[in-house]
Design an enzyme around this catalytic site. Sequence first.
Site, short mmCIF file in Angstrom:
data_model
loop_
_atom_site.label_atom_id
_atom_site.label_comp_id
_atom_site.label_asym_id
_atom_site.label_seq_id
_atom_site.Cartn_x
_atom_site.Cartn_y
_atom_site.Cartn_z
CB CYS A 150 -29.55 -27.87 -37.28
SG CYS A 150 -31.00 -27.80 -36.27
CG HIS A 171 -28.28 -26.55 -32.34
ND1 HIS A 171 -28.98 -25.46 -31.87
CD2 HIS A 171 -29.10 -27.16 -33.22
CE1 HIS A 171 -30.18 -25.42 -32.42
NE2 HIS A 171 -30.28 -26.44 -33.26
C1 2RA Z 1 -34.50 -27.08 -33.75
N1 2RA Z 1 -33.39 -28.69 -35.20
O1 2RA Z 1 -33.38 -26.70 -33.39
C2 2RA Z 1 -34.65 -28.02 -34.93
C3 2RA Z 1 -35.22 -27.34 -36.13
N2 2RA Z 1 -34.49 -26.24 -36.55
O2 2RA Z 1 -35.54 -26.72 -33.22
#
Ligand code: 2RA
EC number: 1.2.1.11
Length: 331
Positions: A126, A234
Site C-alpha cells: 500500500c 497512509h
Molecule cells: C501495513 N503496508 O500498512 C502494510 C501491510 N498492509 O502494515
Amino acid sequence: MKIAVVGVTGMVGQVMLKVLEERNLEITELIPVASEKSVGTEIVFKGKPYKVVSMQDAIDMKPAIALFSAGGGVSLENAPKFAAVGTTVIDNSSAWRMEADKKLVVPEINADQLTTNDKIIANPNCSTIQLVMALAPLHKKYGIKRLVISTYQSITGTGVKAVEQLENEYTNTKGAMAYPYQIHRNALPHCDVFEENGYTKEELKLVRETQKILDDKTIAVTATAVRIPVVGGHSESVNVEFHNDFTESEVRAILADTDGVTVQDNTDVNLYPMPLMAHGKDDVFVGRIRRDHSAPNALNMWIVADNLRKGAATNAVQIAEYLIKNELVSA
Ligand code: 2RA
C-alpha cells in the site's frame, strides 16, 4: 466472468467486494473463499447471498480471475494451483512481488507490461502504490536520483486486531492486543518485522518495490515507516532529489494531469491532504509541494491515500479491469 475473492472475510477482502460492486465488472459468478472455519457462511454481493467455499472447491470452479488477500503463506501454496487451472491470480501479499518473473503492477504506471502469460500478478504494498503514483510522472520528466521517505501509516494496515486494540484503548476495554504497546496517543516506528540490517520489512518494501515498478535500480531510496492511530489512510513525507531541475508550478501541473492523482496544495487556505479526507476514496492526494533549498533539484511533498482502497483493493480490481479490457484473461 467467474471471479474469486480469496481472503474474503479479511479487511482488504471486504473492501475488494465493495470495489467490485462499485466498478461493476461483468461478474457472472462470484466465488468467495476463506479459511475452513468460514466455509459455508454467507456473504452478500450486489444484494445476493453467496456461500463461502473452500480453496479446493474454488480451484475446481476454475475462475477467470482470483483476487487474493490472504497472506503470503496461503498465496505461495494456492496461487500456483489456481494458475495451473488457467486462473489469473492478482495477489495482494508480498509473496510474489520481488520474484524476477512476476509483474508488480500499478495499472496507471506499468499495466502495459502484462501479457496472457502472467498467471500470478503481484499487487504492490500500500505505501508503495501511493508513492509511485505521485513519483512515476515526475521520474519520467526529471529523473529521480534519491528518495527519503517517512511514512505515517494507518492502524488498518496492521489488520483488524490492531483496529480492535485501538478501539479498546479509547473505551478502556480489555481485548485483542496486536501491539505490546499502547497505540492511541502514540507513534510506533515499527511497521512489519525488523530485518538484521535494522530496517523493517515495510521500509525495505518501499525501497525494492519502488525501484522495480519504476524499473530503475539506480534510484537511491531510504525509508522510515511509522504506525499512527488513524484509520483513514497512509500519509508519507517524501523528499525527492532529481537529476534535472523543475519548477513547483510545473510539478503541480504534471501531478494534476495524472490519472488517479489529486493535488491539494494551497497553504493560504490550509488545503493539504489528510487521511480523514482520503478515506473511502481511490485517488492519491498530493500537497505541501515545495522546493528543498538544502540540495540541488530537490523537492518535498506530502502524499496521502486510503491504504485499503488504492493501496490494496482498488489497485487489484483495476488490474483485473485492465486484463478484461485487453482480453488477457479467458472469459
Ligand atoms: C501495513 N503496508 O500498512 C502494510 C501491510 N498492509 O502494515
